[in-house]
Design a protein around this motif. Structure first.
Motif, short mmCIF file in Angstrom:
data_model
loop_
_atom_site.label_atom_id
_atom_site.label_comp_id
_atom_site.label_asym_id
_atom_site.label_seq_id
_atom_site.Cartn_x
_atom_site.Cartn_y
_atom_site.Cartn_z
N ASP A 133 61.28 9.85 -49.39
CA ASP A 133 61.35 11.19 -48.81
C ASP A 133 60.83 11.15 -47.37
OD1 ASP A 133 58.33 12.52 -48.98
OD2 ASP A 133 58.70 10.94 -50.46
N PRO A 134 61.14 12.17 -46.57
CA PRO A 134 60.80 12.16 -45.14
C PRO A 134 59.31 12.08 -44.81
CG PRO A 134 62.37 13.90 -45.63
CD PRO A 134 61.94 13.33 -46.93
N LEU A 135 58.43 12.41 -45.74
CA LEU A 135 57.00 12.40 -45.45
C LEU A 135 56.31 11.12 -45.92
CD1 LEU A 135 56.19 16.11 -46.33
CD2 LEU A 135 56.59 15.10 -44.10
N SER A 136 57.04 10.16 -46.40
CA SER A 136 56.45 8.91 -46.89
C SER A 136 56.03 8.01 -45.73
CB SER A 136 57.46 8.14 -47.75
OG SER A 136 57.74 8.85 -48.91
N ILE A 137 55.03 7.19 -45.99
CA ILE A 137 54.56 6.23 -44.99
C ILE A 137 55.44 4.99 -45.09
CG2 ILE A 137 52.67 4.71 -44.31
CD1 ILE A 137 50.76 6.87 -45.36
N VAL A 138 56.08 4.62 -43.97
CA VAL A 138 56.97 3.48 -43.95
C VAL A 138 56.33 2.32 -43.19
CG1 VAL A 138 59.24 2.67 -43.20
CG2 VAL A 138 58.98 4.96 -44.12
N VAL A 139 55.60 2.62 -42.10
CA VAL A 139 54.95 1.59 -41.29
C VAL A 139 53.49 1.98 -41.10
CG1 VAL A 139 54.90 0.46 -39.03
CG2 VAL A 139 57.08 1.06 -40.06
N PHE A 140 52.61 1.01 -41.33
CA PHE A 140 51.19 1.24 -41.07
C PHE A 140 50.94 1.11 -39.58
CE2 PHE A 140 50.76 -0.50 -45.49
CZ PHE A 140 50.42 0.69 -46.06
N HIS A 141 50.15 1.99 -39.03
CA HIS A 141 49.79 1.98 -37.62
C HIS A 141 48.99 0.74 -37.29
CE1 HIS A 141 47.96 3.25 -33.86
NE2 HIS A 141 46.79 2.96 -34.40
N GLN A 142 49.33 0.07 -36.19
CA GLN A 142 48.56 -1.08 -35.75
C GLN A 142 47.85 -0.77 -34.44
OE1 GLN A 142 48.45 -3.71 -37.83
NE2 GLN A 142 46.78 -4.47 -36.61
N ALA A 143 48.57 -0.29 -33.45
CA ALA A 143 47.97 0.06 -32.16
C ALA A 143 48.93 0.94 -31.39
CB ALA A 143 47.65 -1.19 -31.36
N ASP A 144 48.38 1.73 -30.48
CA ASP A 144 49.19 2.53 -29.57
C ASP A 144 48.44 2.70 -28.26
OD1 ASP A 144 47.40 4.76 -29.69
OD2 ASP A 144 48.32 5.38 -31.56
N VAL A 145 49.14 3.23 -27.26
CA VAL A 145 48.53 3.38 -25.94
C VAL A 145 47.40 4.41 -25.98
CG1 VAL A 145 48.97 4.01 -23.55
CG2 VAL A 145 50.65 2.69 -24.80
N GLY A 146 47.53 5.44 -26.79
CA GLY A 146 46.48 6.44 -26.90
C GLY A 146 45.19 5.87 -27.46
N GLN B 119 65.00 -1.63 -48.57
CA GLN B 119 65.68 -0.88 -49.63
C GLN B 119 64.89 0.37 -50.01
OE1 GLN B 119 68.70 -1.47 -50.70
NE2 GLN B 119 68.85 -3.22 -49.31
N GLU B 120 63.57 0.24 -50.10
CA GLU B 120 62.74 1.39 -50.44
C GLU B 120 62.77 2.43 -49.33
OE1 GLU B 120 59.08 -0.65 -51.09
OE2 GLU B 120 59.29 -0.59 -53.25
N CYS B 121 62.84 1.99 -48.07
CA CYS B 121 62.85 2.92 -46.94
C CYS B 121 64.08 3.82 -46.96
CB CYS B 121 62.82 2.14 -45.62
SG CYS B 121 61.25 1.36 -45.28
#
Length: 133
Positions: free
Chosen positions: A110-123, A104-106
């Motif tokens: 606004d477009p610059l808000s943090i929705v998901v915290f980074h966990q891991a990526d290929v980089g 609901q909050e998502c």
């Protein structure tokens, strides 16, 4: 290399269940054989029992790694996933990150808000390749 203790198994499975839920049992009981988790130098490795039997031919100090590194235990005994576990978790994961806001909050942020915290990526694997051994 040794089996995980009850506390280590609980910590690791709690972390994995955040991402793949009840599909943890599919990692151990696979159609191509039985797989297991083993601890070696604070790192958790995922391997088939066939590979485990072959690894017993080497002494602990000579063995560098075996199987796929799923993550490591920190000095405070918290489990951290490594990027090398992504290939095994991706088929069962609903998404690889932690939600910072409810659905609901998502919808109202606004477009610059943090929705998901980074966990891991290929980089991350490329940037930290020297420390992942």
């Amino acid at each position: 290399m040794r089996p995980l203790t009850d506390e280590e198994t609980k910590a690791m499975f709690e972390k994995l269940s955040k991402y793949i839920g009840e599909n943890i049992k599919l990692l151990v009981d696979r159609p191509d054989g039985t797989y297991c988790f083993r601890l070696h130098h604070d790192r958790v490795y995922y391997m088939s029992e066939k590979i485990l039997k072959l690894a017993t031919n080497f002494s602990r100090d000579k063995l560098i790694s075996v199987g796929t590194c799923f993550g490591k235990f920190t000095k405070t005994q918290k489990f951290r996933l490594h990027i090398t576990a992504l290939d095994f978790l991706a088929p069962y994961a609903k998404g690889f990150g932690v939600a910072a806001k409810t659905t609901q909050e998502c919808r109202r942020v606004d477009p610059l808000s943090i929705v998901v915290f980074h966990q891991a990526d290929v980089g991350e694997f490329i940037r930290n390749e020297d420390t992942l051994t």
